[in-house]
Design a protein around this motif. Structure first.
Motif, mmCIF file in Angstrom:
data_model
loop_
_atom_site.group_PDB
_atom_site.id
_atom_site.type_symbol
_atom_site.label_atom_id
_atom_site.label_comp_id
_atom_site.label_asym_id
_atom_site.label_seq_id
_atom_site.Cartn_x
_atom_site.Cartn_y
_atom_site.Cartn_z
ATOM 1 N N SER A 124 0.843 -1.223 0.068
ATOM 2 C CA SER A 124 -0.014 -0.042 0.101
ATOM 3 C C SER A 124 0.924 1.158 0.148
ATOM 4 O O SER A 124 0.514 2.315 -0.826
ATOM 5 N N HIS A 159 -6.547 -4.222 -1.693
ATOM 6 C CA HIS A 159 -5.445 -3.267 -1.090
ATOM 7 C C HIS A 159 -5.395 -2.410 -1.959
ATOM 8 O O HIS A 159 -4.881 -1.295 -1.600
ATOM 9 N N SER A 162 -8.259 0.033 -1.935
ATOM 10 C CA SER A 162 -8.066 0.948 -0.390
ATOM 11 C C SER A 162 -7.120 1.853 -0.627
ATOM 12 O O SER A 162 -7.189 2.918 0.113
#
Length: 257
Positions: A124, A159, A162
């Motif tokens: 991320s 992910h 997000s």
């Protein structure tokens, strides 16, 4: 005798399967909200938007050359159509004059990553850094910071989505793929696009695809005759949270699904 033994051994398994099936059915009937919540946990990008009006967006991914960029600008300008161009940071480095020309012509210049990496293979933190690097380059040329991202290769997972939304940006896919990257003929590209478009569609083209400039005028003229209007993606999407009840996924289900 052997047949009877096998039959007796299967019986407990059959009974167990029936019991499990009954328990599952009881749970679904008595706890539908829990089942619904589990089914909608997956985060998805925007593929299209539910629109009552005949309004669509056309988009271009720019990661290769720029030999037809000005031609695309001229064609779109001829019909007063504003599009969304998703550009890679390395493309901005190489062709800043093309990025400026797109912005000066009124088109949206949005993020297609900095290096065209497979984002699902990044952490991320790495995704955020990559997107910010591309945002910085686009903003330096156009004066406008992107708000939309198209992950390279159309690849994503929870992910990735997000990480993008943690930046107050929106991940964008498409529900109509022109397949111009396969070097289809202009006639095939045109037929494919006009047959699949619906209100709220996002159409995918590519900068530097072989027959896209040849196909684009016919596509625009046909859709204009059918009553469609063209807007950049940021004007097509609606404010609020997008989820599996409001978008279309890659299987081609209608919006809203």
């Amino acid at each position: 005798m052997m047949g009877k033994i096998l039959l007796l051994r299967k019986k407990p398994l059959t009974i167990l399967a029936c019991v499990l099936a009954a328990a599952l059915m009881f749970y679904v009937v008595n706890y539908p909200y829990a089942v619904s919540a589990a089914a909608t946990k997956r985060q998805l990008p925007i593929y299209c938007v539910q629109r009552d009006q005949k309004m669509i967006s056309i988009s271009f991914d720019a990661a290769w050359g720029n030999e037809d960029t000005q031609q695309l600008i001229d064609i779109l300008g001829q019909y007063d159509v504003k599009a969304t161009f998703f550009v890679v940071g390395a493309w901005v480095d190489k062709y800043p004059e093309s990025v400026k020309a797109l912005a000066d012509a009124g088109h949206e210049v949005m993020n297609h990553s900095d290096t065209h990496a497979h984002m699902s293979q990044l952490s991320s933190t790495e995704i955020v850094a990559d997107i910010n690097a591309c945002n910085d380059k686009i903003e330096a040329v156009t004066g406008v910071r992107p708000t939309l991202v198209r992950p390279p290769y159309g690849e994503y997972d929870d992910h990735v989505v997000s990480a993008i939304r943690s930046m107050d940006m929106e991940p964008i896919q498409w529900d109509v793929d022109s397949l111009d990257w396969k070097d289809l003929s202009a006639a095939d590209i045109t037929q494919r696009v006009v047959s699949k478009v619906q209100p709220g569609s996002i159409v995918l083209f590519h900068n530097a695809a072989l027959h896209t400039p040849e196909a684009l005028p016919g596509i625009i003229e046909t859709l204009l005759q059918e009553g469609y209007t063209f807007v950049p993606i940021s004007q097509l999407i609606l404010p609020g949270t997008y989820n599996t009840d409001y978008i279309i996924d890659h299987t081609g289900r209608q919006c809203p699904c």
